[in-house]
Design an enzyme around this catalytic site. Structure first.
Site, PDB file in Angstrom:
ATOM      1  CB  CYS A 180      39.713  11.631  49.638  1.00  0.00           C
ATOM      2  SG  CYS A 180      41.094  11.602  50.811  1.00  0.00           S
ATOM      3  CB  CYS A 317      52.955  42.678  39.606  1.00  0.00           C
ATOM      4  SG  CYS A 317      53.147  41.040  40.324  1.00  0.00           S
ATOM      5  CG  HIS A 754      48.874  40.555  40.709  1.00  0.00           C
ATOM      6  ND1 HIS A 754      49.725  40.800  39.651  1.00  0.00           N
ATOM      7  CD2 HIS A 754      48.045  41.620  40.772  1.00  0.00           C
ATOM      8  CE1 HIS A 754      49.398  41.962  39.091  1.00  0.00           C
ATOM      9  NE2 HIS A 754      48.391  42.476  39.760  1.00  0.00           N
TER      10      HIS A 754
END
Length: 794
Positions: A180, A317, A754
């Site tokens: 970077c 979920c 989730h």
């Protein structure tokens, strides 16, 4: 055969528009693979399990059924496992869901004696043969309505690719050894295709990833496209190209020449990094139930009544976690299981029970609570698929119809809204009422006079005051450690220190006095600063606390607060009860319609500037602030997101627009009369028109999306000398509550990741992770997104 011929009038050949159910019983979770198979009514095309088909015969008199039975084929032990190459379930190249193969048999069955005739057979009447062939060839309604596959969308060609400007600044990118340009990161590096800058990617919510240098470079330069170094190979289609303005992975048809501009010969490059989609695939492949919520502990599987899992239908979920907690409450347990058996629910249901929410909730309740589908015959629980329920509850909400991840809070509120409608006119049966409570806001003007506003709600949404963290010394030491190490060495997950904020501080923050700037005082006839406080007018049977972990940073960047909330098992909110108008208090006078000041809408400049800084149109920001009564940035942003497509969004702010109080008096009476003729109450119609700018069509939609409005109207009075009618109808009691459930979220935003539920049952904590149910060893009480408390009886 004669019996069949005598009942031919009850057999229909399905039309293309008919919905044909052949994968699941409409009032239970029996399938063709169940012991008794599945019976399809050859008149209505509804499917029934062996124990329930007799009920349908009694109700409809339809005697002819197609019986489908599937029997498992033996599986070779040496069947190889394939590594997935596609983000999909049950598709070629996708996740192997290890589904065994089945043999299918068909028979014609005539009730009530269950007389059986083999199919196919040339002896059967032609009408029956045509009907059965049509049923078997048709795509089942369940399959049409619930997409089983979970597939990554095909990348679109970027709008910026064909005319991409490239700057000749002498940059030649080497084939390896990348770093970077602004820090020491050597992984997750992105090459900007305009100026050749090599910069690190975004920082993940858990601290991993890059340092955001590539996205910061885009904000400075607006150079749109970047390619992930390490994903470029001779197969250019596999390269990960990202478009910042389109905020998505895209396709660049000219990638070869864009790379050649910086001296990159893609044909010789080897792949060293995973693409974003592959990382997502890898994360899902390695999705581990123990590691995610229970820290690698061995979780004991649980079976029996109340311990049935829900099959994930593709990112469902959020639905599974909410329904597990909701059905652990007495109100839902009683309404849809204890006090309502399946047969009675079916007998009283409309002709098509798949379209009746109360019937489908009863089906789901019996599926989850009876224990019929949760037997320890196998190592793992298979669970039940809530397909029909999801299809029905999503019918009025297109987002929930998709297989995209959704916000569990939004689904919970939508569920209660639909349940309230399904029980309209029968408040004694409505289980959603057990969550409902009143909120009262008190505004004190600098004149000393007060105003009271009331509303009803299902959840108490709490800000998290990070400055109230109890571990400030450890946090400071951790920040010092990171600074000393610099960016060359990442901090391990064991060393990370997160703020710990007590739940009491979040509750106190809700009730704490707050300054409201630009408040127009009807007493002083000018704008001033008012002090706002809030409290509850009633305490519900079940108190749901929503932790505002998802916040917006400058530049419209969503951020999840990495924080722990210390939540005790028992809380007491008695001190949060509002007291209403007190002796000696004087109410602010009503707004005067002719008042010049009150007729001019005014937007809070702080709210407008914060929204504008996120990239929204300035005029739109002003309208958002005005239409939410300058109540806050979040409220204004929610209004803005849901009204961006309004046809009048770009029209100038009219000087005729008045404050809410004045508008109540100046709604066109003919429009009110029109809505009243539709069957709505006059005050409901007035409020709907006021909220919809006088548009009858929008007002009708507004009424249907605000079923609680008839109650909240009663609560809008500025005077509150006594409990209002709406207050009186709500459940109420003491302020002591015990924690009975929580829904936790893993991921960077509510739209991904989730959800897992933990519920306190039979004296212990239980974890519900889709179809897996087990005894919880370490319930993550400090990581909840939604907390469910049950009122303790005195």
């Amino acid at each position: 055969m004669e019996l069949l011929r005598s009942n031919l009038s009850r057999v229909r050949i399905p039309e293309p528009t008919n919905r044909i159910y052949k994968q699941e019983c409409c009032i239970s979770f029996d399938t063709p693979r169940s012991e008794g198979g599945l019976f399809i009514d050859m008149n209505s095309f509804l499917a029934f399990g062996k124990d329930y088909v007799g009920w349908n015969y009694e109700k409809t008199g339809n005697p002819v059924y197609l019986h489908i039975k599937q029997t498992k084929k033996p599986v070779p032990e040496d069947r190889p496992l394939k590594k997935p190459t596609l983000l999909a379930i049950g598709m070629e190249g996708g996740f192997d869901n290890h589904e065994p193969e089945y043999e299918e048999s068909h028979n014609i069955v005539i009730l009530p004696e269950f007389v059986s005739l083999s199919f196919p057979s040339v002896e059967l009447p032609e009408k029956v043969r045509l009907a059965v062939d049509s049923i078997l060839m048709a795509e089942g309604a369940e399959r049409k309505e619930q997409v089983a596959a979970w597939t990554a969308d095909k990348k679109q060609v970027s709008a910026y690719a064909m005319n991409l400007q490239q700057i000749d600044n002498g940059v030649i990118v080497p084939p390896s050894g990348w770093k970077c340009a602004k820090c020491d990161k050597t992984e997750n590096l992105w090459l900007n295709l305009t100026d050749g800058m090599t910069l690190c990617g975004r920082r993940n919510w858990d601290g991993s990833g890059g340092n955001n240098h590539a996205i910061e470079h885009y904000k400075e330069t607006y150079y749109p496209l970047a390619v992930k170094l390490g994903t470029i190979t001779a197969d250019l289609e596999g390269a990960d190209v990202f478009s910042y303005p389109e905020d998505d992975s895209v396709e660049d048809p000219l990638l070869a020449q864009h790379l050649a501009f910086f001296g990159i010969d893609f044909s010789s490059l080897q792949k060293t990094e995973m693409t974003t989609a592959e990382k997502e695939l890898d994360q899902n492949t390695n999705f581990d139930w123990n590691r995610i919520q229970e820290s690698g502990e061995e979780v004991e599987p649980l079976f029996g009544p109340g311990y049935t899992g829900l099959v994930n239908l593709g990112n469902s979920c959020y639905l599974a976690s909410i329904m597990q907690v909701v059905f652990s409450t007495h109100s839902f347990y009683s309404r849809y299981y204890k006090n309502l058996n399946l047969k009675h629910a079916f007998e009283t249901a409309p002709a098509d029970p798949t379209l009746d929410l109360n019937t489908q909730l009863t089906k789901l309740g019996h599926g989850l609570l009876s224990g019929k589908y949760s037997v320890p015959a196998k190592e793992k629980q298979e669970g039940i698929p809530p397909r029909m329920f999801k299809t029905l509850i999503a019918a009025s909400h297109p987002e929930f119809s998709s297989t995209r991840q959704q916000d569990a809070l939004e689904f919970f509120l939508h569920l209660l809204d639909q349940v309230e409608r399904a029980n309209a006119g029968k408040p004694e049966l409505d289980p959603s009422r057990s969550f409902k409570f009143g909120i009262e806001e008190r505004l004190e003007c600098s004149s000393g006079k007060v105003a009271y506003n009331k509303r009803v709600d299902y959840i108490l949404s709490l800000n998290i005051p990070l400055h109230e963290a109890t571990n400030k010394e450890q946090l400071e030491a951790f920040q010092k450690l990171k600074a000393e190490r610099g960016s060359d060495r990442e901090v391990s997950s064991d060393e990370i220190v997160r703020p710990r904020v007590p739940l009491e501080a979040c509750l106190a923050n809700f009730s704490a006095p707050e300054e409201v700037h630009e408040f127009y005082s009807t007493e002083l006839k000018t704008k001033t600063t008012a002090i706002k406080t809030a409290g509850l007018t009633s305490f519900p049977d079940y108190l749901v606390l929503h932790m505002r972990k998802f916040v917006m940073e400058a530049g419209w960047v969503p951020k999840k607060l990495d924080v722990y909330i210390d939540v005790p098992d028992i809380i007491d909110i008695s001190h949060m009860r509002s007291k209403g108008l007190q002796p000696g208090e004087e109410l602010l006078p009503e707004a005067v319609p002719d008042s010049e000041e009150s007729s001019k809408p005014s937007a809070n400049e702080d709210i407008v500037s914060q929204l504008a800084a996120m990239g929204f149109n300035y005029l739109h920001c002003q309208k958002a602030a005005i239409n939410t009564s300058n109540s806050g940035v979040e409220e204004a942003m929610n209004w803005l997101l849901s009204h961006m497509d309004d046809p009048d969004i770009d029209e100038p702010i009219s000087q005729e627009v008045r404050t809410a109080e004045v508008l109540l008096s100046f709604v066109d009476q003919s429009k009110i009369d029109t809505l009243v003729s539709f069957g709505f109450q006059e005050e409901v119609a007035r409020k709907a028109l006021k909220s919809s700018g006088g548009d009858i069509e929008k007002a009708t939609d507004w009424i249907f999306s605000h079923p609680e409005v008839s109650e909240s109207l009663d609560m809008d009075a500025t005077s509150s000398n006594a409990q209002s009618t709406a207050d009186a109808g709500l459940p109420d009691g003491g302020g002591r509550y015990k924690l009975i459930g929580l829904v936790s979220h893993i991921g960077t935003s509510t739209q991904c990741g989730h959800y897992v539920a933990h519920v306190y049952k039979d004296g212990r904590w239980v974890i519900f992770n889709d179809n897996k149910v087990g005894a919880s060893i370490k319930p993550p009480k400090d990581m909840g997104y939604l907390y469910f408390f049950e009122r303790m009886n005195s």
